[in-house]
Design a protein around this motif. Structure first.
Motif, PDB file in Angstrom:
ATOM      1  N   HIS A 176     -12.387 -11.175   3.760  1.00 35.30           N
ATOM      2  CA  HIS A 176     -11.772 -10.371   4.803  1.00 35.30           C
ATOM      3  C   HIS A 176     -10.842  -9.374   4.110  1.00 35.30           C
ATOM      4  O   HIS A 176      -9.970  -9.759   3.325  1.00 35.30           O
ATOM      5  CB  HIS A 176     -10.985 -11.242   5.778  1.00 35.30           C
ATOM      6  CG  HIS A 176     -11.853 -12.156   6.584  1.00 35.30           C
ATOM      7  ND1 HIS A 176     -12.332 -11.824   7.830  1.00 35.30           N
ATOM      8  CD2 HIS A 176     -12.339 -13.392   6.301  1.00 35.30           C
ATOM      9  CE1 HIS A 176     -13.080 -12.817   8.297  1.00 35.30           C
ATOM     10  NE2 HIS A 176     -13.098 -13.781   7.380  1.00 35.30           N
ATOM     11  N   PHE A 177     -11.041  -8.113   4.406  1.00 34.03           N
ATOM     12  CA  PHE A 177     -10.289  -7.042   3.756  1.00 34.03           C
ATOM     13  C   PHE A 177      -9.509  -6.270   4.813  1.00 34.03           C
ATOM     14  O   PHE A 177     -10.043  -5.903   5.857  1.00 34.03           O
ATOM     15  CB  PHE A 177     -11.252  -6.105   3.022  1.00 34.03           C
ATOM     16  CG  PHE A 177     -10.591  -4.929   2.365  1.00 34.03           C
ATOM     17  CD1 PHE A 177     -10.065  -5.041   1.087  1.00 34.03           C
ATOM     18  CD2 PHE A 177     -10.513  -3.708   3.019  1.00 34.03           C
ATOM     19  CE1 PHE A 177      -9.465  -3.950   0.478  1.00 34.03           C
ATOM     20  CE2 PHE A 177      -9.917  -2.619   2.416  1.00 34.03           C
ATOM     21  CZ  PHE A 177      -9.386  -2.738   1.144  1.00 34.03           C
ATOM     22  N   TYR A 178      -8.227  -6.046   4.529  1.00 33.71           N
ATOM     23  CA  TYR A 178      -7.364  -5.311   5.456  1.00 33.71           C
ATOM     24  C   TYR A 178      -6.726  -4.134   4.738  1.00 33.71           C
ATOM     25  O   TYR A 178      -6.347  -4.236   3.568  1.00 33.71           O
ATOM     26  CB  TYR A 178      -6.238  -6.207   5.990  1.00 33.71           C
ATOM     27  CG  TYR A 178      -6.700  -7.477   6.679  1.00 33.71           C
ATOM     28  CD1 TYR A 178      -6.876  -7.524   8.058  1.00 33.71           C
ATOM     29  CD2 TYR A 178      -6.961  -8.635   5.947  1.00 33.71           C
ATOM     30  CE1 TYR A 178      -7.293  -8.679   8.691  1.00 33.71           C
ATOM     31  CE2 TYR A 178      -7.385  -9.794   6.572  1.00 33.71           C
ATOM     32  CZ  TYR A 178      -7.549  -9.816   7.942  1.00 33.71           C
ATOM     33  OH  TYR A 178      -7.975 -10.963   8.571  1.00 33.71           O
ATOM     34  N   ALA A 179      -6.616  -3.030   5.453  1.00 28.74           N
ATOM     35  CA  ALA A 179      -5.842  -1.886   4.965  1.00 28.74           C
ATOM     36  C   ALA A 179      -4.823  -1.543   6.038  1.00 28.74           C
ATOM     37  O   ALA A 179      -5.172  -1.400   7.217  1.00 28.74           O
ATOM     38  CB  ALA A 179      -6.745  -0.691   4.683  1.00 28.74           C
ATOM     39  N   ILE A 180      -3.554  -1.444   5.638  1.00 33.94           N
ATOM     40  CA  ILE A 180      -2.481  -1.165   6.595  1.00 33.94           C
ATOM     41  C   ILE A 180      -1.538  -0.135   5.989  1.00 33.94           C
ATOM     42  O   ILE A 180      -1.139  -0.248   4.835  1.00 33.94           O
ATOM     43  CB  ILE A 180      -1.716  -2.453   6.987  1.00 33.94           C
ATOM     44  CG1 ILE A 180      -0.691  -2.186   8.085  1.00 33.94           C
ATOM     45  CG2 ILE A 180      -1.080  -3.103   5.775  1.00 33.94           C
ATOM     46  CD1 ILE A 180      -1.299  -2.002   9.440  1.00 33.94           C
ATOM     47  N   ARG A 181      -1.229   0.883   6.744  1.00 35.07           N
ATOM     48  CA  ARG A 181      -0.320   1.922   6.272  1.00 35.07           C
ATOM     49  C   ARG A 181       1.103   1.386   6.282  1.00 35.07           C
ATOM     50  O   ARG A 181       1.437   0.468   7.015  1.00 35.07           O
ATOM     51  CB  ARG A 181      -0.440   3.148   7.185  1.00 35.07           C
ATOM     52  CG  ARG A 181       0.011   4.449   6.545  1.00 35.07           C
ATOM     53  CD  ARG A 181      -0.664   5.610   7.257  1.00 35.07           C
ATOM     54  NE  ARG A 181      -0.113   6.884   6.846  1.00 35.07           N
ATOM     55  CZ  ARG A 181       0.873   7.489   7.500  1.00 35.07           C
ATOM     56  NH1 ARG A 181       1.411   6.925   8.561  1.00 35.07           N
ATOM     57  NH2 ARG A 181       1.321   8.654   7.086  1.00 35.07           N
ATOM     58  N   SER A 182       1.976   1.966   5.464  1.00 36.49           N
ATOM     59  CA  SER A 182       3.303   1.397   5.273  1.00 36.49           C
ATOM     60  C   SER A 182       4.181   1.467   6.522  1.00 36.49           C
ATOM     61  O   SER A 182       5.173   0.754   6.611  1.00 36.49           O
ATOM     62  CB  SER A 182       4.023   2.084   4.098  1.00 36.49           C
ATOM     63  OG  SER A 182       4.075   3.480   4.306  1.00 36.49           O
ATOM     64  N   ASP A 183       3.817   2.302   7.510  1.00 36.63           N
ATOM     65  CA  ASP A 183       4.542   2.270   8.779  1.00 36.63           C
ATOM     66  C   ASP A 183       3.805   1.432   9.811  1.00 36.63           C
ATOM     67  O   ASP A 183       4.117   1.454  10.992  1.00 36.63           O
ATOM     68  CB  ASP A 183       4.787   3.685   9.311  1.00 36.63           C
ATOM     69  CG  ASP A 183       3.493   4.417   9.636  1.00 36.63           C
ATOM     70  OD1 ASP A 183       2.406   3.893   9.298  1.00 36.63           O
ATOM     71  OD2 ASP A 183       3.551   5.515  10.216  1.00 36.63           O
ATOM     72  N   LEU A 184       2.804   0.672   9.342  1.00 36.02           N
ATOM     73  CA  LEU A 184       2.000  -0.244  10.141  1.00 36.02           C
ATOM     74  C   LEU A 184       1.109   0.478  11.143  1.00 36.02           C
ATOM     75  O   LEU A 184       0.743  -0.069  12.185  1.00 36.02           O
ATOM     76  CB  LEU A 184       2.880  -1.294  10.848  1.00 36.02           C
ATOM     77  CG  LEU A 184       3.837  -2.059   9.930  1.00 36.02           C
ATOM     78  CD1 LEU A 184       4.507  -3.190  10.679  1.00 36.02           C
ATOM     79  CD2 LEU A 184       3.128  -2.573   8.685  1.00 36.02           C
ATOM     80  N   THR A 185       0.734   1.711  10.830  1.00 35.04           N
ATOM     81  CA  THR A 185      -0.326   2.396  11.566  1.00 35.04           C
ATOM     82  C   THR A 185      -1.598   2.321  10.735  1.00 35.04           C
ATOM     83  O   THR A 185      -1.598   1.880   9.590  1.00 35.04           O
ATOM     84  CB  THR A 185       0.034   3.872  11.800  1.00 35.04           C
ATOM     85  OG1 THR A 185       0.199   4.527  10.538  1.00 35.04           O
ATOM     86  CG2 THR A 185       1.309   4.022  12.610  1.00 35.04           C
TER      87      THR A 185
END
Length: 308
Positions: free
Chosen positions: A123-132
């Motif tokens: 399972h791979f997740y990508a999350i921007r540093s402002d959580l968008t």
């Protein structure tokens, strides 16, 4: 990074966290494909949006290749002899991107054997540093152990990538791992604040309502109800062996946690009530991403909760 002896990676990711959550919700959401949750540029505004932004320069702790802490919160690239490696330190802005990575084990050799966890070996997740810009993918692995994740368009800023897996051999056999690294997307980046907390959220015409008031330091059940046009939804379809998949990221640190579903899956008639075991490790604001499927379409709702 954290490990656990529980049966699934997500269960183990939560089990390490020792404190429970106090909950309230606010929404910004968008739909995605049936195979993954991809919300490029999810805005934190009051309604769903496809514009995303985040602060420009990452701190030293956010720099690619600098994630060597190991405090059990998903923020390390190493744990118990396993390491998440990648040559990708930057990705292009505004278009589809390919992120390649490898998990190494004993002798720094690539790991190629992974156990199934909720229907996937990775399972791979990508999350921007402002959580968008949350994306949840199930990448493919080449025979040499190189994984390839096909990301949808990324907004400029600092992103953190998480790999969640369970080795099926070696010293880590049967243990769940969540390792992470950071990657930069060049361009003009602007921070988007989290929305205020609320008890309901809207996504694709559905209303998600949360019941229960967990407190930090106490494990507590969490109830989520799904409705549409004021009527209870009873046609939820299984997604990753459950009726709803719920991951969380801390506003300040991007710590990772998975809230374990406890509702039994009995077919394509799930809902309207869903139960979760809620435990999160750190006080403050968390961004939750609730994924559920109806009519073959995956819906993803972004929820803000405050942990006291």
């Amino acid at each position: 990074m954290f490990t656990s002896s529980r049966p699934t990676v997500r269960r183990r990711a939560v089990a390490v966290a020792g404190t429970a959550v106090a909950l309230a919700l606010a929404l910004a959401a968008c739909g995605s494909s049936d195979d993954s949750s991809s919300m490029p540029g999810m805005d934190h505004g009051a309604r769903p949006s496809v514009s995303s932004s985040r602060s420009a320069s990452p701190s030293m702790g956010d720099m690619p290749g600098m994630d060597h802490t190991s405090d059990g919160n998903g923020l390390s690239d190493t744990r118990d002899g396993y390491r998440l490696t990648s040559k990708d330190t930057t990705l292009p802005s505004g278009k589809q991107a390919v992120y390649r990575f490898t998990v190494t084990g004993a002798g720094d050799k690539p790991v190629t054997g992974f156990a199934l966890d909720q229907t996937a070996r990775m399972h791979f997740y990508a999350i921007r540093s402002d959580l968008t810009g949350f994306q949840h993918l199930h990448p493919t692995m080449a025979p040499d152990g190189t994984w390839t994740a096909d990301l949808t368009a990324l907004a400029p800023g600092s992103w953190r990538t998480f790999a969640s897996f369970t080795p099926d051999s070696g010293t880590g056999k049967g243990k769940g791992f969540v390792l992470s690294r950071t990657v930069t997307v060049p361009g003009n980046a602007t921070k988007t604040p989290l929305p205020a907390a609320a008890t309901t959220a809207e996504v694709d015409g559905y209303t998600v309502t949360v019941k229960g008031a967990p407190m930090a330091g106490m494990a507590h059940p969490l109830s989520v109800t799904v409705s549409k046009d004021g009527r209870p939804v009873t046609d939820l379809q299984p997604y990753l062996d459950t009726y709803a998949h719920l991951t969380a990221f801390h506003e300040g640190t991007q710590e990772f946690a998975h809230l374990h579903p406890t509702t039994e899956v009995t077919g394509d008639r799930g809902g309207p009530d869903l139960a979760f075991h809620a435990e999160l490790p750190t006080a403050g604001n968390w961004r939750l991403f609730l994924q559920f499927r109806t009519g073959g379409k995956l819906h993803t709702a972004a929820l803000t909760l405050h942990v006291g």
